[in-house]
Design a protein around this motif. Structure first.
Motif, PDB file in Angstrom:
ATOM      1  N   HIS A  15       0.830  -1.214   0.000  1.00 29.02           N
ATOM      2  CA  HIS A  15       0.000   0.000   0.000  1.00 29.02           C
ATOM      3  C   HIS A  15       0.865   1.265   0.000  1.00 29.02           C
ATOM      4  O   HIS A  15       0.509   2.263  -0.639  1.00 29.02           O
ATOM      5  N   ILE A  16       1.984   1.222   0.688  1.00 34.31           N
ATOM      6  CA  ILE A  16       2.918   2.360   0.629  1.00 34.31           C
ATOM      7  C   ILE A  16       3.460   2.525  -0.781  1.00 34.31           C
ATOM      8  O   ILE A  16       3.575   3.640  -1.298  1.00 34.31           O
ATOM      9  N   PHE A  17       3.771   1.398  -1.417  1.00 32.94           N
ATOM     10  CA  PHE A  17       4.255   1.427  -2.801  1.00 32.94           C
ATOM     11  C   PHE A  17       3.210   2.059  -3.725  1.00 32.94           C
ATOM     12  O   PHE A  17       3.541   2.885  -4.594  1.00 32.94           O
ATOM     13  N   GLY A  71      -8.993  -7.250  -3.779  1.00 36.08           N
ATOM     14  CA  GLY A  71      -9.198  -6.988  -5.197  1.00 36.08           C
ATOM     15  C   GLY A  71      -8.856  -5.552  -5.558  1.00 36.08           C
ATOM     16  O   GLY A  71      -8.244  -5.286  -6.605  1.00 36.08           O
ATOM     17  N   ILE A  72      -9.258  -4.618  -4.699  1.00 34.08           N
ATOM     18  CA  ILE A  72      -8.941  -3.204  -4.931  1.00 34.08           C
ATOM     19  C   ILE A  72      -7.433  -2.995  -4.920  1.00 34.08           C
ATOM     20  O   ILE A  72      -6.871  -2.300  -5.777  1.00 34.08           O
ATOM     21  N   MET A  73      -6.741  -3.630  -3.952  1.00 40.62           N
ATOM     22  CA  MET A  73      -5.286  -3.505  -3.891  1.00 40.62           C
ATOM     23  C   MET A  73      -4.641  -4.035  -5.166  1.00 40.62           C
ATOM     24  O   MET A  73      -3.718  -3.428  -5.709  1.00 40.62           O
ATOM     25  N   TRP A  74      -5.123  -5.185  -5.656  1.00 38.74           N
ATOM     26  CA  TRP A  74      -4.532  -5.799  -6.850  1.00 38.74           C
ATOM     27  C   TRP A  74      -4.661  -4.876  -8.053  1.00 38.74           C
ATOM     28  O   TRP A  74      -3.694  -4.656  -8.796  1.00 38.74           O
ATOM     29  N   ILE A  75      -5.862  -4.310  -8.271  1.00 43.04           N
ATOM     30  CA  ILE A  75      -6.071  -3.433  -9.429  1.00 43.04           C
ATOM     31  C   ILE A  75      -5.173  -2.207  -9.349  1.00 43.04           C
ATOM     32  O   ILE A  75      -4.497  -1.842 -10.327  1.00 43.04           O
ATOM     33  N   PHE A  76      -5.116  -1.573  -8.189  1.00 43.71           N
ATOM     34  CA  PHE A  76      -4.295  -0.367  -8.062  1.00 43.71           C
ATOM     35  C   PHE A  76      -2.806  -0.683  -8.059  1.00 43.71           C
ATOM     36  O   PHE A  76      -1.991   0.144  -8.476  1.00 43.71           O
ATOM     37  N   LEU A  77      -2.435  -1.874  -7.608  1.00 44.05           N
ATOM     38  CA  LEU A  77      -1.031  -2.285  -7.671  1.00 44.05           C
ATOM     39  C   LEU A  77      -0.584  -2.429  -9.123  1.00 44.05           C
ATOM     40  O   LEU A  77       0.502  -1.959  -9.499  1.00 44.05           O
ATOM     41  N   VAL A  78      -1.421  -3.066  -9.940  1.00 43.25           N
ATOM     42  CA  VAL A  78      -1.091  -3.234 -11.359  1.00 43.25           C
ATOM     43  C   VAL A  78      -0.986  -1.879 -12.044  1.00 43.25           C
ATOM     44  O   VAL A  78      -0.036  -1.609 -12.802  1.00 43.25           O
ATOM     45  N   ILE A 111      -5.387   6.688 -12.519  1.00 46.26           N
ATOM     46  CA  ILE A 111      -6.253   6.528 -11.342  1.00 46.26           C
ATOM     47  C   ILE A 111      -7.710   6.380 -11.782  1.00 46.26           C
ATOM     48  O   ILE A 111      -8.456   5.539 -11.265  1.00 46.26           O
ATOM     49  N   VAL A 112      -8.119   7.194 -12.751  1.00 42.08           N
ATOM     50  CA  VAL A 112      -9.486   7.091 -13.279  1.00 42.08           C
ATOM     51  C   VAL A 112      -9.710   5.712 -13.898  1.00 42.08           C
ATOM     52  O   VAL A 112     -10.762   5.083 -13.692  1.00 42.08           O
ATOM     53  N   ILE A 113      -8.719   5.217 -14.651  1.00 37.21           N
ATOM     54  CA  ILE A 113      -8.825   3.881 -15.251  1.00 37.21           C
ATOM     55  C   ILE A 113      -8.952   2.817 -14.165  1.00 37.21           C
ATOM     56  O   ILE A 113      -9.761   1.889 -14.273  1.00 37.21           O
TER      57      ILE A 113
END
Length: 374
Positions: A15-17, A71-78, A111-113
């Motif tokens: 999450h910091i990343f 799931g939210i973390m995975w999408i934003f990590l990618v 971020i919008v994507i």
């Protein structure tokens, strides 16, 4: 305890990343940066709470919130990784001036994507499964058969009885001759899944309902789960086989290949044993093997198995995880001829694991149209 500490540390680091790789670029104004920090911190807290308190009874909306965090973390990590790559390309190709001037706009677009992808994934996760039809010819089969396949339903405290009833109704409308439940149907202690799981008893198939274990059933009270499905008059195939003489078909099933991780006695029926499963199969009939993980094809070798039916992969569930699945499994989804005259079908799954989210891997009930080929 050690594993939990590692999990918490990894969750916090990721999450910091995400913040430093993505959100700090778009947070031009200090108040906006603070909002981003709070949202990321909350998602990390929800993720950790979901892992640490997985067996605690909570309200439905809290369960959904906590489960969705992964799931939210995975999408934003990618998206964060994509952001870093684009920023590096801009810096190298165009220099620091364009890097600093364009970075807020690039990050904002990404971020919008990510937000749109998250919304779409929730829509796909809550939508009823679609019916995916597949025709397969089996040499020696006496009559055409319709088979409904349910995989990876993952019944937990998030899955309501009404949802299972709708899936059962959808399957029954197909009027299948057989139903295959190919593992990870239960993903909780049976007492917590009983209300929803019991609705599966409404499935109708004149030639029987067949069930094999998935890896997630081993997390819990597996003997109670097996007993419950047996009490529903389902044919629980644990290294065993049923011969349908009228249709000239063998249906075999093995226990899941992950059993060794759970310190299961290798001589028990909870450990996979393909030789035992095929021991009484009629060699003049085609044989279908139910095995939760597609990599079970590696056990088949030259044994008389015409079709393997699996699940486990979820088709990746949330894009682009499907590109990582081949690190563990030979195939991700669909029908494949893995050896001459031998096929494997991998269901994308009827439910989902963890987050009620899917992206480019729509939930499905598979209808296998088995065609007699003489």
């Amino acid at each position: 305890m050690f594993f939990k500490i590692i999990f918490v540390c990894v969750a916090v680091i990721l999450h910091i990343f995400i913040y430093f790789a993505l959100f700090r670029y778009a947070g031009v104004y200090a108040p906006l940066r603070q909002v981003f920090k709070v949202l990321i911190a909350l998602n990390a807290i929800f993720l950790i709470a979901n892992f640490v308190g997985s067996n605690i009874r909570l309200s439905s909306w809290l369960n959904t919130l906590f489960a969705s965090s992964i799931g939210i973390m995975w999408i934003f990590l990618v998206v964060s990784i994509v952001c870093i790559i684009i920023m590096l390309i801009v810096r190298v190709a165009f220099g620091y001036y364009y890097y600093y001037s364009l970075s807020p706009y690039i990050a904002t677009i990404l971020i919008v994507i990510a937000i749109l992808a998250t919304i779409v994934s929730f829509y796909e996760g809550y939508r009823l499964p679609v019916v995916s039809a597949q025709t397969i010819k089996l040499h020696g089969l006496k009559q055409d058969l319709k088979v409904a396949v349910i995989a990876d339903l993952h019944i937990t405290k998030l899955v309501k009885p009404a949802e299972v009833e709708k899936i059962v109704s959808e399957v029954n409308q197909l009027k299948p001759d057989l139903v295959f439940l190919v593992g990870d149907i239960i993903d909780a202690y049976y007492v917590n899944a009983k209300d929803s799981a019991s609705k599966l008893k409404g499935l109708n198939a004149p030639l029987g309902i067949y069930y094999v274990l998935g890896n997630h059933e081993y997390h819990y009270d597996i003997n109670n789960i097996v007993r419950a499905f047996s009490d529903m008059d389902f044919k629980v195939l644990m290294n065993s086989e049923v011969t349908l003489d009228d249709a000239r078909l063998n249906i075999a099933g093995i226990s899941d290949m992950s059993s060794a991780r759970y310190k299961v006695d290798p001589k028990s029926d909870l450990a996979p044993n393909l030789d035992k499963a095929l021991e009484f199969a009629n060699p003049s009939y085609p044989t279908i093997l139910l095995a939760h993980q597609p990599k079970a094809i590696r056990l088949v070798g030259d044994k008389k198995v015409d079709l393997v039916v699996s699940g486990h992969t979820h088709g990746g569930q949330i894009f682009p995880f499907n590109f990582l699945v081949p690190l563990q499994q030979p195939y991700v989804r669909g029908l494949h001829e893995y050896a001459k005259g031998k096929f494997v079908y991998i269901s994308v799954g009827t439910g989902q694991w963890g987050a009620p989210m899917r992206l480019f891997a729509t939930r499905e009930i598979t209808l296998l149209n088995l065609k007699a080929e003489n």
